[in-house]
Design an enzyme around this catalytic site. Structure first.
Site, short mmCIF file in Angstrom:
data_model
loop_
_atom_site.label_atom_id
_atom_site.label_comp_id
_atom_site.label_asym_id
_atom_site.label_seq_id
_atom_site.Cartn_x
_atom_site.Cartn_y
_atom_site.Cartn_z
N ARG A 243 27.61 19.74 44.27
CA ARG A 243 27.01 18.68 43.47
C ARG A 243 26.67 17.52 44.39
NH1 ARG A 243 26.43 21.88 40.13
NH2 ARG A 243 26.94 21.85 37.91
N GLU A 272 19.80 14.11 40.45
CA GLU A 272 18.68 15.06 40.38
C GLU A 272 18.15 15.15 38.96
OE1 GLU A 272 21.12 18.48 41.80
OE2 GLU A 272 20.66 19.42 39.88
N HIS A 290 18.11 23.11 43.30
CA HIS A 290 19.29 23.60 42.55
C HIS A 290 19.12 25.07 42.13
CE1 HIS A 290 22.86 22.04 39.94
NE2 HIS A 290 23.05 23.30 40.30
C1 DGY Z 1 26.62 25.41 37.64
O1 DGY Z 1 26.74 26.32 36.83
O2 DGY Z 1 27.37 24.44 37.63
C2 DGY Z 1 25.56 25.53 38.67
O3 DGY Z 1 25.39 24.39 39.40
C3 DGY Z 1 24.26 26.02 38.08
O4 DGY Z 1 23.63 26.68 39.14
#
Ligand code: DGY
Length: 324
Positions: A243, A272, A290
């Site tokens: 993240r 984002e 992502h």
């Molecule tokens: C999640 O599921 O948290 C991921 O970042 C999606 O790809």
């Protein structure tokens, strides 16, 4: 509870097989045009359904949760493993259960991490940009010479499922040496001779690649900060598929621009889909939108996990993947 009578609110499109599986069991409201929903639309959706199935790009704040709780919404079955977009305290306050989709994203995210590592050290992004711009003048011994990945040192921040999957690929596939930082002791890594270190800065000082795999939480906010970044050597690479919040982006931009690290491969960003213009401007980066879990197999499996959790809830059973 009769599943067919339970109303589920889905905020974005899912792969068809997952939407079909959900519709086989529940009374489902789909977001057929896939437009991001406004806060007002989320409030209305939560208020009118028994289960909400948002995803990582929805900001599920206390107003939305309170609106759901005022109606009959009792479960947030998140499509995704990360839950930093959900106000978990508000969910607890309003006795709303939360589930997520762990496990099924591990391989896809680990594969994408290795993609970023290779793209960085082999300068694949630069090469593609040059070729598409019509600027490639032909093979020559000094053209876009990168660095080898095989045999280098990989430092992992957060040795959970995904961290371990990345380490395995790196150790068994590329003969890399593995060290890691994890808050608690980690078992199951002896076959990789992975060494646990006492701090993120220590991992940085002993790595050629540093990859982040911790969940975003107040504890991990900017866990890779200026001090740790300063410990990296001038050809070391930073990879983030976790993240945006786990990296101090301003400090990262500073070391990229100063040339005191080799580069960064990023799949996730603070705030984002807005991207810090300074990151876009840095030349030694590979930037993806992502894509960690973006395979049809994984995105379908994530939807099926939501279905399993919703069915357990409907049957009055414990959730399969509760978020506490
Ligand atoms: C999640 O599921 O948290 C991921 O970042 C999606 O790809």
């Amino acid at each position: 509870m009769n599943e067919k009578k339970l109303k589920i609110f889905v905020t974005r499109r899912w792969p068809a097989a997952a939407e079909e599986a959900l519709c086989d069991h529940f009374d489902v409201t789909l977001n057929t045009n896939d437009a991001p929903l406004t806060k007002e639309e989320l409030i209305e959706g939560f208020a009118r359904h028994d289960i909400a199935a948002p995803t990582v790009s929805d900001n599920i704040d206390t107003d939305i949760i309170a609106a759901g709780a005022k109606g009959s919404c009792r479960l947030i079955a998140n499509y995704g493993v990360g839950v930093n977009h959900i106000d978990l305290l508000a969910a607890r306050t309003h006795s709303m259960l939360v589930s997520n989709t762990p496990g099924v994203l591990t391989d896809a995210t680990a594969d994408l991490t290795l993609t970023l590592m290779l793209m960085l050290c082999r300068r694949a992004g630069e090469g593609e940009r040059e070729l598409r711009a019509g600027k490639w003048s032909g093979w020559r011994p000094t053209h876009l010479v990168g660095r080898a990945m095989t045999g280098k040192r990989l430092g992992i921040i957060g040795m959970g499922r995904i961290g371990k999957a990345v380490a395995r690929r790196a150790y068994f596939g590329f003969g890399m040496q593995i060290c890691f930082y994890n808050r608690s002791p980690v078992g199951d890594v002896d076959d990789m001779k992975a060494e646990q270190m006492g701090s993120v800065a220590e991992v940085c000082a002993n790595s050629d690649f540093v990859s982040l795999h911790c969940a975003a939480s107040p504890d991990t906010f900017q866990i890779l900060g200026a001090e740790a970044l300063a410990a990296l050597h001038e050809s070391a690479y930073v990879i983030n598929t976790a993240r945006g919040d786990v990296v101090d982006e301003a400090a990262l931009v500073a070391v990229l621009n100063a040339g005191t690290i080799g580069g960064a491969g990023l799949d996730v960003y603070k705030g984002e889909p807005e991207i810090n213009p300074a990151i876009l401007a840095a030349s030694n980066t590979v930037l993806l939108p992502h894509l960690g879990s973006a395979t049809v197999e994984t995105r379908t499996a994530m939807g099926l996990k939501v279905v399993e959790n919703a069915r357990a809830f409907a049957a009055g059973q414990d959730l399969i993947d509760p978020v506490t």
